[in-house]
Write a protein that holds these residues in place. Structure first.
Motif, PDB file in Angstrom:
ATOM      1  N   ALA A  99       0.787  -1.226  -0.059  1.00 53.58           N
ATOM      2  CA  ALA A  99      -0.012   0.072  -0.090  1.00 53.58           C
ATOM      3  C   ALA A  99       0.900   1.103   0.098  1.00 53.58           C
ATOM      4  CB  ALA A  99      -0.946  -0.014   1.225  1.00 53.58           C
ATOM      5  N   VAL A 100       2.195   1.067   0.330  1.00 55.56           N
ATOM      6  CA  VAL A 100       2.830   2.288   0.382  1.00 55.56           C
ATOM      7  C   VAL A 100       3.406   2.833  -1.142  1.00 55.56           C
ATOM      8  CG1 VAL A 100       5.212   3.384   0.905  1.00 55.56           C
ATOM      9  CG2 VAL A 100       4.068   1.616   2.581  1.00 55.56           C
ATOM     10  N   SER A 101       2.875   3.948  -1.287  1.00 54.74           N
ATOM     11  CA  SER A 101       3.115   4.462  -2.866  1.00 54.74           C
ATOM     12  C   SER A 101       3.719   5.910  -2.771  1.00 54.74           C
ATOM     13  CB  SER A 101       1.797   4.580  -3.595  1.00 54.74           C
ATOM     14  OG  SER A 101       0.894   5.305  -2.913  1.00 54.74           O
ATOM     15  N   GLY A 102       4.256   6.239  -3.929  1.00 52.70           N
ATOM     16  CA  GLY A 102       4.944   7.646  -4.211  1.00 52.70           C
ATOM     17  C   GLY A 102       6.408   7.484  -3.457  1.00 52.70           C
ATOM     18  N   ARG A 103       7.112   8.458  -4.302  1.00 49.07           N
ATOM     19  CA  ARG A 103       8.559   8.402  -4.110  1.00 49.07           C
ATOM     20  C   ARG A 103       8.853   8.632  -2.732  1.00 49.07           C
ATOM     21  NH1 ARG A 103      12.023  11.594  -8.405  1.00 49.07           N
ATOM     22  NH2 ARG A 103      11.078   9.987  -9.801  1.00 49.07           N
ATOM     23  N   ARG A 104       8.361   9.608  -2.006  1.00 51.47           N
ATOM     24  CA  ARG A 104       8.681   9.932  -0.767  1.00 51.47           C
ATOM     25  C   ARG A 104       8.569   9.134   0.301  1.00 51.47           C
ATOM     26  NH1 ARG A 104       6.982  15.627   2.333  1.00 51.47           N
ATOM     27  NH2 ARG A 104       8.223  15.218   4.151  1.00 51.47           N
ATOM     28  N   ASP A 105       7.432   8.272   0.273  1.00 54.72           N
ATOM     29  CA  ASP A 105       7.053   7.194   1.119  1.00 54.72           C
ATOM     30  C   ASP A 105       7.844   5.916   0.937  1.00 54.72           C
ATOM     31  OD1 ASP A 105       5.019   8.706   2.388  1.00 54.72           O
ATOM     32  OD2 ASP A 105       3.495   8.241   1.092  1.00 54.72           O
ATOM     33  N   ARG A 106       8.072   5.483  -0.350  1.00 52.37           N
ATOM     34  CA  ARG A 106       9.058   4.596  -0.491  1.00 52.37           C
ATOM     35  C   ARG A 106      10.315   4.687  -0.155  1.00 52.37           C
ATOM     36  NH1 ARG A 106       7.621   0.322  -3.777  1.00 52.37           N
ATOM     37  NH2 ARG A 106       5.341   0.490  -4.812  1.00 52.37           N
ATOM     38  N   ALA A 111      14.414   3.495   4.135  1.00 47.87           N
ATOM     39  CA  ALA A 111      15.265   4.010   4.915  1.00 47.87           C
ATOM     40  C   ALA A 111      15.215   3.195   6.682  1.00 47.87           C
ATOM     41  CB  ALA A 111      15.006   5.432   5.501  1.00 47.87           C
ATOM     42  N   LEU A 112      14.335   2.285   6.575  1.00 49.36           N
ATOM     43  CA  LEU A 112      14.249   1.560   7.814  1.00 49.36           C
ATOM     44  C   LEU A 112      15.360   0.458   7.848  1.00 49.36           C
ATOM     45  CD1 LEU A 112      10.461   0.776   8.099  1.00 49.36           C
ATOM     46  CD2 LEU A 112      11.927   2.442   9.410  1.00 49.36           C
TER      47      LEU A 112
END
Length: 431
Positions: A99-106, A111-112
């Motif tokens: 469900a994670v979409s978008g360059r910033r969220d990915r 980064a985890l």
């Protein structure tokens, strides 16, 4: 009058007894203060450093995509080594959170994970290329912010009202993803094997002490190979063969003075002589060992002379009486009896050399060295210098690693001092 005299004597005795009792109390108080300070030191170091022996790791179902790792199917090691393994790891994490979409969220999701996650996958592929095209479940290192978040208590600590301190640089979305992984037991604190097997790194979760430990080993090896034979030979000559005149008195005074010279002076000497004059490489254990050998040599000479003096003169007289030469007396009778004391002094001197950092800073062993040294001429650092480097780092995760490295260094020092005590008690002769 006898009565007055007796009263004065008894009064004086009571004052003397009170003074002795106060002196004993002062001594006991000093010992207790010292023990208390030592306990505070150990509790502080252990309290800050024990958590470094565990590291946050994430369990991922990694698909070794042949199109990304080996597009031509050649299994060429150079091609496999240059593949985009971070993309493989990111894809595995993105598969878990579709469900994670978008360059910033990915980017926030990726980064985890630590940069070391890609290295772990690459090592597995290079060791076994047959994994290409399959899916494996792997534990990979998490980012240091995730590690601190889990060690601080994670969601439970945040719910208790310490949200800002626990979260650190993690966003609310990132904390939610971590909590979701924790609920599925896909993130956990596991034994930090990299701390003992890896070299230094800019990333705290990848930093280890193995490079510094090997640098210290090569450095102490050079030190003992140079300082112990020279120190014992000098002690034997000064104690058994040297004539008693002005020159030997000057030599003895200078040896005693050298034992009290600040260690950084030896570092300046090593910089001027071994590096600038002889051209030896900077940041090499060989140079560090030479500098520490000069610093340890007076201590070994003094301890060896004391051990030789402790051998009773009757041993020498008996050997001379049956026709032994002076050299035979020294090497067949005096030296074997004095050797335990010499070894004790050498070990104590080596323990002091292991904890020195000031002379090593002067010869360049403060450099950031990632590779584990392979020999005395390889660039390296040492354990005390590694502690200095980590203590100066702005990353919060290096605080616990600094304390953990101090714990390892103290463990080495305690072992060396215990070995010195054991040697003394095991081989010492009572006369």
């Amino acid at each position: 009058r006898p009565g007055v005299t007796r009263a004065r004597v008894e009064q004086g005795l009571r004052r003397r007894y009170r003074r002795e009792q106060r002196f004993r109390l002062y001594g006991l108080a000093s010992v207790l203060v010292g023990i208390g300070a030592l306990l505070v030191l150990f509790v502080t170091i252990v309290g800050n450093g024990w958590s470094a022996f565990r590291q946050a790791q994430v369990r991922l179902d990694v698909t070794f995509d042949a199109a990304t790792i080996d597009p031509d199917g050649s299994r060429d090691p150079e091609v496999l080594s240059a593949a985009d393994y971070p993309a493989v790891v990111r894809q595995a994490l993105a598969t878990r959170f579709p469900a994670v979409s978008g360059r910033r969220d990915r980017r926030a999701l990726a980064a985890l994970l630590s940069p070391g996650a890609g290295y772990a996958v690459r090592e597995l592929v290079l060791a076994d290329p047959d994994v290409i095209g399959t899916t494996r479940t792997l534990w990979v290192p998490a980012d240091d912010d995730v590690d601190l978040y889990l060690k601080a208590g994670g969601a439970e600590a945040a719910a208790a009202g310490d949200d800002e301190a626990v979260a650190g640089r993690l966003s609310a979305d990132q904390r939610g993803w971590i909590d979701a992984l924790a609920a599925e037991r896909r993130v956990a604190l596991r034994f930090n094997r990299a701390f003992f097997t890896a070299g230094d790194s800019r990333d705290p979760e990848l930093a280890g002490i193995w490079g510094a430990a090997k640098g210290s080993f090569f450095m102490l090896l050079v030190t003992i190979l140079i300082a112990f034979p020279l120190g014992v030979a000098a002690a034997i000559y000064l104690e058994e063969f040297a004539p008693r005149n002005r020159w030997t008195d000057i030599i003895e005074v200078n040896i005693n003075n050298l034992a009290a010279v600040p260690s950084i002076v030896f570092g300046l000497l090593g910089l001027a002589v071994f590096i600038n004059f002889f051209g030896l490489p900077r940041s090499a254990p060989l140079v560090g060992g030479l500098v520490l050998a000069l610093m340890t040599l007076p201590v070994i000479i003094i301890a060896s002379r004391a051990a030789i003096k402790a051998v009773p003169p009757s041993v020498r007289e008996a050997a001379l009486g049956i026709g032994a030469s002076q050299v035979q007396v020294v090497f067949h009778h005096v030296l074997p009896l004095a050797l335990p004391g010499m070894l004790t002094g050498a070990i104590i001197g080596m323990a002091r050399a292991l904890g020195e950092s000031a002379p090593l800073l002067m010869i360049g062993m403060v450099a950031f060295v990632v590779e584990v040294p392979s020999g005395p001429l390889s660039p390296a650092t040492a354990l005390p210098v590694q502690v200095y480097l980590w203590a100066d780092s702005p990353e919060r995760a290096f605080v616990e690693r600094t304390s953990a490295a101090i714990m390892v260094l103290l463990a080495f020092l305690l072992v060396m001092n215990a070995a010195a005590v054991w040697l003394r008690n095991r081989f010492e002769r009572r006369w």
